[in-house]
Scaffold this motif. Sequence first.
Motif, PDB file in Angstrom:
ATOM      1  N   UNK A 275       0.831  -1.209   0.000  1.00 13.94           N
ATOM      2  CA  UNK A 275       0.000   0.000   0.000  1.00 13.94           C
ATOM      3  C   UNK A 275       0.858   1.249   0.000  1.00 13.94           C
ATOM      4  N   UNK A 276       1.955   1.234   0.747  1.00 16.06           N
ATOM      5  CA  UNK A 276       2.863   2.383   0.790  1.00 16.06           C
ATOM      6  C   UNK A 276       3.519   2.602  -0.578  1.00 16.06           C
ATOM      7  N   UNK A 277       4.046   1.521  -1.156  1.00 13.14           N
ATOM      8  CA  UNK A 277       4.706   1.623  -2.461  1.00 13.14           C
ATOM      9  C   UNK A 277       3.723   2.014  -3.565  1.00 13.14           C
ATOM     10  N   UNK A 278       2.531   1.412  -3.536  1.00 16.73           N
ATOM     11  CA  UNK A 278       1.540   1.696  -4.573  1.00 16.73           C
ATOM     12  C   UNK A 278       1.083   3.146  -4.520  1.00 16.73           C
ATOM     13  N   UNK A 279       0.975   3.696  -3.315  1.00 15.84           N
ATOM     14  CA  UNK A 279       0.617   5.109  -3.177  1.00 15.84           C
ATOM     15  C   UNK A 279       1.698   5.994  -3.792  1.00 15.84           C
ATOM     16  N   UNK A 280       2.970   5.663  -3.514  1.00 13.24           N
ATOM     17  CA  UNK A 280       4.076   6.431  -4.096  1.00 13.24           C
ATOM     18  C   UNK A 280       4.073   6.315  -5.624  1.00 13.24           C
ATOM     19  N   UNK A 281       3.853   5.094  -6.108  1.00 10.88           N
ATOM     20  CA  UNK A 281       3.856   4.881  -7.558  1.00 10.88           C
ATOM     21  C   UNK A 281       2.718   5.628  -8.230  1.00 10.88           C
ATOM     22  N   UNK A 282       1.554   5.627  -7.600  1.00 13.50           N
ATOM     23  CA  UNK A 282       0.392   6.294  -8.182  1.00 13.50           C
ATOM     24  C   UNK A 282       0.572   7.807  -8.214  1.00 13.50           C
ATOM     25  N   UNK A 283       1.179   8.352  -7.175  1.00 12.47           N
ATOM     26  CA  UNK A 283       1.339   9.809  -7.082  1.00 12.47           C
ATOM     27  C   UNK A 283       2.556  10.329  -7.835  1.00 12.47           C
ATOM     28  N   UNK A 284       3.463   9.435  -8.219  1.00 14.97           N
ATOM     29  CA  UNK A 284       4.672   9.838  -8.930  1.00 14.97           C
ATOM     30  C   UNK A 284       4.321  10.358 -10.321  1.00 14.97           C
ATOM     31  N   UNK A 285       4.784  11.560 -10.639  1.00 11.03           N
ATOM     32  CA  UNK A 285       4.482  12.161 -11.941  1.00 11.03           C
ATOM     33  C   UNK A 285       5.435  11.727 -13.035  1.00 11.03           C
ATOM     34  N   UNK A 286       6.619  11.270 -12.662  1.00 13.01           N
ATOM     35  CA  UNK A 286       7.576  10.785 -13.649  1.00 13.01           C
ATOM     36  C   UNK A 286       7.249   9.331 -13.980  1.00 13.01           C
ATOM     37  N   UNK A 287       6.924   9.073 -15.232  1.00 16.77           N
ATOM     38  CA  UNK A 287       6.462   7.743 -15.627  1.00 16.77           C
ATOM     39  C   UNK A 287       7.524   6.676 -15.426  1.00 16.77           C
ATOM     40  N   UNK A 288       8.774   7.022 -15.705  1.00 11.19           N
ATOM     41  CA  UNK A 288       9.857   6.045 -15.543  1.00 11.19           C
ATOM     42  C   UNK A 288       9.969   5.633 -14.078  1.00 11.19           C
ATOM     43  N   UNK A 289      10.004   6.605 -13.194  1.00 12.95           N
ATOM     44  CA  UNK A 289      10.093   6.305 -11.761  1.00 12.95           C
ATOM     45  C   UNK A 289       8.855   5.568 -11.275  1.00 12.95           C
ATOM     46  N   UNK A 290       7.693   5.954 -11.760  1.00 13.68           N
ATOM     47  CA  UNK A 290       6.453   5.287 -11.383  1.00 13.68           C
ATOM     48  C   UNK A 290       6.484   3.813 -11.776  1.00 13.68           C
ATOM     49  N   UNK A 291       6.943   3.534 -12.985  1.00 10.89           N
ATOM     50  CA  UNK A 291       7.013   2.143 -13.447  1.00 10.89           C
ATOM     51  C   UNK A 291       8.008   1.334 -12.620  1.00 10.89           C
ATOM     52  N   UNK A 292       9.076   1.956 -12.185  1.00 13.69           N
ATOM     53  CA  UNK A 292      10.057   1.272 -11.333  1.00 13.69           C
ATOM     54  C   UNK A 292       9.442   0.894  -9.989  1.00 13.69           C
TER      55      UNK A 292
END
Length: 371
Positions: A275-292
Amino acid sequence: MALVKALFSEYITAIEPDTKAKRQAAKAHVIPRDFLQSDDEFGEYVIDSFLYGSYRRQTATHGIKDVDIMLITNFDTSSYTPAEVLDMLFEALVRCYGSENVLKKNRRSIQVLNPLPKEKTDLTLDILPAVEVNDGTGYLLVPDKDEGEWILTNPRGHIKRTSEENTNEDKKLVPCIKRLKAWWHFQSEELVTQATPKPRPKSFWLETLALTYFYNLDDTWAERFLRFIRTVKDMAPIGSAKIFLEDPGMPGVELKTSMSQLEFEQFMEKVRSTEILATQAFEETDTVRSSELWAQIFGEDFPIQDEQANAELSLHDQYQLGDTSHAKELILPVSIMGSVKIRAQLYRKNYDNKRLKKLVGNLPNNGSVRS
């Protein structure tokens, strides 16, 4: 967000069973079903058979490891013990496959370890004998040789419930189940030991969890998955007992699970960290970082966006063909003599030009489209 949406689509494709696995599964289950129906010694006890389990419910991921067969029989459960019925089924399958070396006696079923000996496959079959409960419920009695009892179950109800709920959720439930199972497969790898090669919860418990708590309320799979994980996290705070799940085929009956309290707590710890990681991934605006970040959740099957593809995919996903919301008004004289040439670039590889011409439908009679 459009780019992440595309990555989730790639991910579901990556975890789908491949064509070879599907073909082998479809071929393997026919052999014992046909044989047992017509066998001189065992055939008189066979009424019918049907497939159940994740293969039948279309929730299997990666390679199809097993196909479950329910064998409907006319055994009198007051005269035949579970062990006797399983022994008779075992002997019939020895006749089918010509050897007992490819068979294994389990608690409730006979497992066929190598159903396609001429093909390279890890596929197994689980054949479970059952007796109809003639009370209109569709329930079945299946043998448990360890307990020496006949156990009530309703796999046809499981199939029906999954299909109905998948329809109710706009065909999004089954993809959610697949993503959840693939997520747990990856997340549980560090919990694997020699004593626990397959950390619990088992696949069907996960399916029932999704069946109970998944709601298609969002526009993207990133949002759907995050909402589901948050729902599960909120259902079981730290230190709470196992979540109560109703058996999908038997209303009011708790789904049986061999998962211990410790195993449940380990599962919930993975839910909380996800849940913590998914929240960070969802809110991340950089697509590359989000996909990581999403790859840290789902594993190497989840594609990581690189910079070059990021730019190319942006063009692809920015507008759909036929979408004119981005168009600017073209200022032209009141009348035009001659022709007007409009030069446009369609950003889609191998696109069918006939469809393009159909979309451009308001040309004058002498108008044309060339591409």
